[in-house]
Enzyme design. Structure first.
Site, PDB file in Angstrom:
ATOM      1  N   HIS A  29       0.816  -1.213   0.000  1.00  0.00           N
ATOM      2  CA  HIS A  29       0.000   0.000   0.000  1.00  0.00           C
ATOM      3  C   HIS A  29       0.853   1.268   0.000  1.00  0.00           C
ATOM      4  CE1 HIS A  29       0.523  -0.149   4.504  1.00  0.00           C
ATOM      5  NE2 HIS A  29       0.568   1.156   4.333  1.00  0.00           N
ATOM      6  N   ASP A  48      -0.146  -7.458   1.106  1.00  0.00           N
ATOM      7  CA  ASP A  48       0.423  -6.127   1.380  1.00  0.00           C
ATOM      8  C   ASP A  48       1.944  -6.165   1.486  1.00  0.00           C
ATOM      9  OD1 ASP A  48       0.282  -3.415   1.613  1.00  0.00           O
ATOM     10  OD2 ASP A  48      -0.247  -3.399   3.732  1.00  0.00           O
ATOM     11  N   SER A  89       4.864   2.149   8.415  1.00  0.00           N
ATOM     12  CA  SER A  89       4.499   1.109   7.455  1.00  0.00           C
ATOM     13  C   SER A  89       5.710   0.686   6.643  1.00  0.00           C
ATOM     14  CB  SER A  89       3.402   1.605   6.507  1.00  0.00           C
ATOM     15  OG  SER A  89       2.181   1.730   7.176  1.00  0.00           O
ATOM     16  N   ALA A 119       0.202  -2.093  10.151  1.00  0.00           N
ATOM     17  CA  ALA A 119      -1.036  -1.398  10.498  1.00  0.00           C
ATOM     18  C   ALA A 119      -1.114  -1.157  11.995  1.00  0.00           C
ATOM     19  CB  ALA A 119      -2.250  -2.206  10.044  1.00  0.00           C
ATOM     20  N   GLY A 136     -10.475 -24.197  -3.706  1.00  0.00           N
ATOM     21  CA  GLY A 136     -11.917 -24.221  -3.924  1.00  0.00           C
ATOM     22  C   GLY A 136     -12.731 -24.709  -2.754  1.00  0.00           C
TER      23      GLY A 136
END
Length: 447
Positions: free
Chosen positions: A96, A126, A200, A217, A256
């Site tokens: 980010h 991230d 960050s 975060a 799946g």
């Protein structure tokens, strides 16, 4: 008297010797070795959409004009990064931080500045990897985040609020934090080491100076630290980094299935002795899991020979394996241990197959519907439960809550009849739908 004087002299000598000896400096020697590996990152980002504009304004990153409206402009994201390979100039940071960046500038602790190349970024975890061409770099050693324990002493190094080379310390407050809604793949280290905006992409190190996490975060109502910070474990970051170096991306394979943690109540209901593992709650049709023989109600206990404790570990283990990876899934079924060999598929190829099999209503959830309405009378049709954005149905203005009553001017009473009519259609459908108290026609065209 002489013996007393001699003892006093010896005592004073011991005091002076102790005073001259270096005191316990704690993390200081380790930090001196590690801090040069933590860099300042400035990413120049062009603001092109209203959502980004609003978010940056909320964070206080944009100026406003006299009318109080934000001025579209470039925005400089200030954050941190960690040199993990001195020879190749590789730097780990958060995805980010450099998302949609036009240029990325890396500043070293010795004052040098370099324009970085973005090797790749994985938004779902991230994690991003940069590269600079520079000599005499200092890299941090990657630690094994599997060995971490709650209560371990850690230090966070970064550039909070642009204050370079800032160190805070604390302990690991919790491990394996998931379902926080921060990233798609979560297995966070929680720490009370103060972390603030600008941290960050910075380093979370242990007492031996090894990198055990990437600070990502904070949980804070006012953007300040309240002692709840989250870091991506080094093992997860390393897995992503290896794929970014080799392929430039993380192309995940799909198993799946849906999974759920085993609570004591579920363990009792399944008649198993342990709450470790993950219950299979969903098996998607035509998925690798279904083809391999996995069933709803199976308890996954291991993947590739490694025991799993909860659903998050299953998601993260599978989520960092590439398409066509062959894995072995161990399960308990009716208290019998079983093993299944599964080949992970490409999610995009599965999407193509599904679109081809149902081009008109791909991405639309449908349900048989009957209603005795004072306005429309006795209604039989198909209820639209959800519609995927940018699908053919969405572009035709079909919306959740609509009730399809006819297709190409043929009345339909259920999903089977709907599929029968659409299966004969070419590239266009004429739908009659009920929407609230009104009704309308919609035309659905295939592109």
């Amino acid at each position: 008297m002489n013996r007393l004087l001699s003892s006093l002299i010896l005592f004073l000598f011991c005091i002076n010797a102790f005073a001259a000896a270096p005191l316990d400096t704690g993390l200081a020697p380790i930090l001196q070795q590690v801090m040069p590996a933590v860099v300042n990152i400035k990413a120049k980002i062009k603001i092109t959409d209203f959502a980004t504009l609003q978010e940056l304004q909320r964070q206080g990153g944009l100026k406003q004009n006299n009318n109080g409206q934000p001025i579209p402009n470039t925005f400089v994201s200030i954050a941190s990064g960690i040199i993990v390979d001195a020879k190749n100039g590789y730097i780990l940071t958060n995805a980010h931080v450099i998302n949609e960046a036009q240029t990325v500038t890396v500043s070293l602790s010795d004052g040098r500045h370099f324009t970085a190349k973005i090797i790749g970024a994985d938004k779902q975890s991230d994690v991003a990897l940069l590269q600079i061409k520079a000599k005499n770099l200092t890299a941090v050693n990657l630690g094994d985040s599997k060995n971490l324990k709650v209560g371990d002493t850690v230090a966070a190094i970064g550039n909070p609020f642009g204050l370079n080379q800032t160190v805070t310390s604390g302990i690991i407050s919790a491990l394996g934090r998931t379902t926080l809604g921060i990233e798609q793949y979560e297995n966070f280290i929680q720490t009370d080491a103060p972390i603030n905006p600008g941290n960050s992409g910075g380093a979370l190190i242990n007492t031996t100076g090894q990198l055990i996490g990437i600070n990502t975060a904070i949980l804070a109502p006012d953007r300040g630290s309240i002692g709840i910070g989250f870091a991506i474990p080094s093992n997860m970051a390393k897995s992503v980094m290896q794929q970014l170096i080799e392929f430039g991306n993380v192309k995940r394979g799909v198993l799946g299935i849906g999974v759920q943690d085993i609570t004591p109540e579920l363990a009792s209901a399944f008649n198993i002795n342990s709450a470790n593992g993950a219950a299979v709650t969903l098996v998607l049709p035509d998925s690798p899991a279904q083809q391999a023989g996995l069933l709803v109600g199976d308890i996954i206990t291991g993947v590739n020979g490694t025991a799993v404790k909860n659903a998050g570990e299953v998601v993260n283990t599978v989520g960092f394996l590439r398409v066509d990876s062959k894995i072995n899934v161990s399960v308990l079924r009716n208290n019998k241990q079983m093993s299944f060999a599964v080949v992970l598929s490409d999610p995009s190829s599965r999407k193509v197959i599904e679109q081809k099999s149902d081009p008109f209503f791909y991405g639309v959830a449908l349900k048989n519907f009957t209603l005795l309405s004072p306005i429309h009378g006795n209604v039989q049709g198909v209820l639209v439960v959800s519609v995927e954005e940018d699908s053919s149905a969405w572009n035709a203005d079909l919306r959740p809550g609509d009730v399809i009553t006819s297709v190409n001017q043929q009345k339909i009473a259920n999903i089977v009849e709907l599929k029968t009519v659409t299966g004969k259609a070419n590239k266009s459908l004429l739908l009659n739908v009920l929407r609230g108290a009104s009704a309308l026609f919609l035309v659905m065209n295939l592109e």
